[in-house]
Write an enzyme that holds these catalytic residues in place. Structure first.
Site, PDB file in Angstrom:
ATOM      1  N   GLU A 167      38.974  13.064  48.472  1.00  0.00           N
ATOM      2  CA  GLU A 167      38.442  14.413  48.697  1.00  0.00           C
ATOM      3  C   GLU A 167      37.688  14.563  50.021  1.00  0.00           C
ATOM      4  O   GLU A 167      36.662  15.220  50.082  1.00  0.00           O
ATOM      5  CB  GLU A 167      37.535  14.797  47.521  1.00  0.00           C
ATOM      6  CG  GLU A 167      38.290  14.822  46.206  1.00  0.00           C
ATOM      7  CD  GLU A 167      37.411  15.139  45.001  1.00  0.00           C
ATOM      8  OE1 GLU A 167      37.914  15.791  44.081  1.00  0.00           O
ATOM      9  OE2 GLU A 167      36.249  14.727  44.974  1.00  0.00           O
TER      10      GLU A 167
ATOM     11  N   ASP B 201      27.481   9.002  46.254  1.00  0.00           N
ATOM     12  CA  ASP B 201      28.202  10.274  46.291  1.00  0.00           C
ATOM     13  C   ASP B 201      27.342  11.274  47.040  1.00  0.00           C
ATOM     14  O   ASP B 201      26.283  10.912  47.573  1.00  0.00           O
ATOM     15  CB  ASP B 201      28.534  10.749  44.857  1.00  0.00           C
ATOM     16  CG  ASP B 201      29.864  11.495  44.828  1.00  0.00           C
ATOM     17  OD1 ASP B 201      29.994  12.474  45.572  1.00  0.00           O
ATOM     18  OD2 ASP B 201      30.777  11.082  44.101  1.00  0.00           O
TER      19      ASP B 201
ATOM     20  N   HIS C 159      32.237  12.504  50.468  1.00  0.00           N
ATOM     21  CA  HIS C 159      31.168  12.303  49.471  1.00  0.00           C
ATOM     22  C   HIS C 159      29.974  11.624  50.143  1.00  0.00           C
ATOM     23  O   HIS C 159      29.416  10.651  49.648  1.00  0.00           O
ATOM     24  CB  HIS C 159      31.689  11.505  48.270  1.00  0.00           C
ATOM     25  CG  HIS C 159      32.693  12.294  47.468  1.00  0.00           C
ATOM     26  ND1 HIS C 159      32.331  13.362  46.674  1.00  0.00           N
ATOM     27  CD2 HIS C 159      34.041  12.205  47.375  1.00  0.00           C
ATOM     28  CE1 HIS C 159      33.418  13.893  46.108  1.00  0.00           C
ATOM     29  NE2 HIS C 159      34.467  13.210  46.523  1.00  0.00           N
TER      30      HIS C 159
HETATM   31  C1  ACM Z   1      38.047  11.710  42.071  1.00  0.00           C
HETATM   32  O1  ACM Z   1      38.036  12.147  40.916  1.00  0.00           O
HETATM   33  N1  ACM Z   1      37.646  12.458  43.084  1.00  0.00           N
HETATM   34  C2  ACM Z   1      38.493  10.376  42.335  1.00  0.00           C
END
Ligand code: ACM
Length: 709
Positions: A348, A210, A284
């Protein structure tokens, strides 16, 4: 529990076999309500209970039929029974005792199709128990059920006479563990796997990369963990915590070596758990970019792994060299993880950097993508093709639907179940993992010591989750592989808390995923036995805090009311660096608290204990919506208003005495004028910037009587 005619026929068949094998008579009718008495979680599919009991003693012997890995299973069960019941079973050895009694036998069997690979039949008589299944997985689950059936009675540890025929509703019964935001050592991962297995959960989705860390050793790219696995935690306290070895702030982190991973994967296999690794792309990305800046879109990316939560703008670029990087990484990933599915994240990924970069825009045209969503889709398709070539399948968060889903991709639906609906309606498989119900970073109970998202998602909420939502028709439901709860760990720093956030909600999830029945009353009746198992195995779990009447004159931040609920968090202090830290309830978008119904009749002064927390949230432009009130002094003030937040200002507490203390400071008392009756008091800070964010730890109202004592 429901008993279908077909199941009954199979059960009777098994029973006949058991009797022929010398196990005595068919169960006599039960004298107590069968299912609740069993305390098995997840509830088995079909159960018949008799009046007799099999007594477990030190002479009880485990026996294994051909093809059963007796040494492994025996070792497992002997250890479990010893730790939880203090009885040492005998495992294996001998060709069967002469009387053929006091034996628990595990064997593989043909037929009984409904059992599938994970189902089992458990038949117990007062003299003998037989667990049979088509596959070692079923045998294992039969052993877990057998262990859960054991209970203390006047005769010792007993297993009720009866017959259970059981198989799961879903093949994907998962938990996501986020080891990127906070690192858990390999021993903990093994313990977590152990406890998962006792719930018949079978997928550990391991969130390994991440923005805040890359945790998986990749031999070809050593900097991913040399650099990417370490960060300075956010806040003034960690920044002031200087490591004498480097003269710089101490780094927090850790990573899993490939040897660690091999051991963990093998361990998981012995517990019937598949580890699905997640390597997040194209967002991420910050930790990987800190290690290898050539992966970035922007020219001069940070070489530090960042410590903010939220959504960073950093994306990977779309150069051939970056695709090659990911293929190299995935080469090592597939060599380590035998899982059919490999998770590539996909969530995201805000496209601002891609939109702003002439180079990315040129590549986008070159690759034939009409917009940034199609470009992400291209990225995912490349990875999917590569994984398919390795005999694996790609799974990603529901954003991978945007711009077109890769041909064989599976979708993990997290922003509700719509992603699953969209995937299933085009013939793709999906896993249901929607927030907020299956997001276990929401608090399970309103305990003031438990950080997390402030919203409370209870065991009952999880139990009520419907894995066959009305939004899906019968045909679409066939594409639902199963369900998964996610333990994202931004606010779950310690191992104890990982457990408390997970259990017992994971028990509810397990029943949703395994059992065809929905029976909250029955589940609640079985839950105390599950909690006893946690205690015996030293597993932390969440319990509602004992009810505590509100003190009319003192409230901690959790007992105050928040003025709003935009991003409400139960947020841990960054100080002290070691030792217990305060946990504040705060809406980071509008830090404002209410002391409701304060009786001010005899109140002469007010003491506020305050803390300051780093504002380490990447929330994009939303940050501009956070109200800032102009301070009168450089350090700012805590303002107290009466009746509502626009009411008369009745006290101003300067923050100067607290500025130098990273932890909680009790500010000097502020005098209050006595007023008749009950009033709401509103607390807001003035400050120049949102970082650090001031928070209330507690408010105490001092009365004349208290002041003179
Ligand atoms: C997530 O909670 N961004 C998969």
């Amino acid at each position: 529990m429901k008993q279908t005619a077909a199941a009954k026929r199979t059960v009777l068949g098994v029973l006949a076999a058991l009797v022929l094998a010398g196990c005595g008579e068919a169960p006599k009718p039960a004298t107590e309500p069968a299912a609740a008495a069993l305390s098995v979680i997840p509830a088995p599919r079909d159960v018949e209970i008799g009046a007799g009991e099999f007594v477990i003693t030190g002479r009880t012997r485990l026996e294994f039929g051909a093809g059963v890995e007796g040494e492994q299973l025996g070792g497992y069960l002997v250890d479990l029974v010893r730790r939880t019941h203090g009885v040492a079973l005998k495992s294996g050895g001998g060709a069967g005792n002469a009387s053929n009694v006091n034996v628990i036998r595990f064997e593989l069997r043909d037929g009984a199709d409904a059992l599938g690979t994970e189902g089992y039949v458990l038949a117990s008589s007062p003299t003998r128990i037989l667990v049979s299944a088509r596959d070692s997985r079923g045998v294992f689950y039969g052993a877990v059920t057998l262990w859960q059936l054991m209970r203390k009675s006047d005769s010792g540890i007993v297993v009720p006479e009866g017959l259970i025929e059981d198989w799961p509703r879903f093949g994907w019964r998962g938990l996501l563990l986020d080891s990127a935001r906070h690192y858990q050592p390999p021993e903990f991962i093994r313990k977590f796997i152990d406890v998962m297995a006792l719930h018949k959960l079978n997928v550990l989705h391991w969130h390994l990369t991440d923005d805040q860390a890359w945790r998986l050793e990749i031999k070809k790219y050593p900097r991913l963990t040399e650099v990417g696995a370490w960060r300075v935690p956010a806040g003034a306290a960690p920044a002031a915590d200087i490591d004498p070895a480097t003269g710089k702030p101490r780094l927090y982190g850790g990573f899993y070596s490939q040897q660690d991973v091999k051991d963990i994967v093998a361990y998981a296999k012995s517990r019937n758990i598949t580890i699905v690794p997640e390597i997040d792309m194209p967002g991420h990305a910050s930790a990987a970019i800190a290690a290898y800046p050539q992966l970035a879109v922007i020219d001069k990316p940070s070489s530090q792994v960042p410590a903010d939560w939220g959504i960073y703008p950093n994306l990977f670029n779309v150069e051939e060299s970056t695709f090659q990087f990911f293929q190299d990484v995935l080469d090592e990933v597939v060599a380590l993880f035998p899982s059919e599915y490999i998770h590539i994240g996909g969530d995201e990924a805000v496209k601002d950097q891609w939109k702003a970069s002439p180079r990315v825009q040129a590549r986008m045209r070159e690759l034939g993508a009409k917009d940034e969503h199609e470009l992400q889709s291209y990225f995912v398709r490349r990875m999917e093709k590569f994984l398919s070539g390795k005999g694996r399948r790609l799974i990603g968060w529901d954003e991978i639907l945007e711009g077109g889903l890769a041909p064989n991709a599976t979708v993990m639906s997290w922003r509700g179940v719509e992603g699953a609906v969209a995937a299933a309606s085009t013939g793709h498989d999906a896993v249901l993992s929607p927030q907020p119900t299956l997001y276990f970073d929401n608090r399970p109970v309103a305990a003031p010591s438990l950080p997390g998202r402030a919203r409370v998602v209870t065991v009952e909420d999880v139990y009520a989750f419907d894995p066959a939502p009305a939004a899906l028709n019968e045909e679409q439901r066939k594409h639902i592989l199963g369900v998964q709860a996610n333990i994202f760990t931004e606010h779950i720093r310690t191992l104890d808390r990982v457990e408390s956030m997970t259990f017992p909600r994971a028990a509810a999830l397990a029943e949703v995923a395994w059992s065809p029945v929905k029976d909250w009353a029955g589940f609640s009746a079985r839950l105390p036995a599950q909690l006893d198992r946690y205690k015996a195995l030293n597993v932390r779990y969440a319990e509602p805090p004992p009810p505590r009447p509100l003190d009319p004159f003192r409230r901690n931040s959790h007992e105050l009311s928040l003025c709003s609920d935009k991003i409400a968090l139960s947020l841990e202090d960054d100080a002290p660096v070691s030792g217990d830290r305060a946990v504040f309830l705060v809406d980071i978008m509008e830090p404002c608290w209410l002391f409701k119904d304060a009786d001010l009749s005899n109140v002469t002064s007010l003491v506020a204990a305050v803390g300051q927390v780093p504002f380490n949230f990447q929330i994009g432009d939303a940050v501009k919506a956070i109200p800032l009130r102009a301070p009168a002094t450089p350090a700012g003030e805590l303002e107290v208003r009466i009746d509502d937040c626009k009411g008369e200002r009745i006290a101003v507490l300067p923050l100067a005495p607290a500025v130098g203390n990273h932890a909680v400071t009790a500010l000097p008392p502020a005098q209050l004028e006595a007023r008749e009756g009950k009033h709401d008091l509103c607390f807001m800070f003035t400050q120049k910037s949102i970082d650090p964010t001031w928070v209330i730890d507690s408010i105490a109202l001092q009365t004349t009587t208290a002041a003179t004592e």
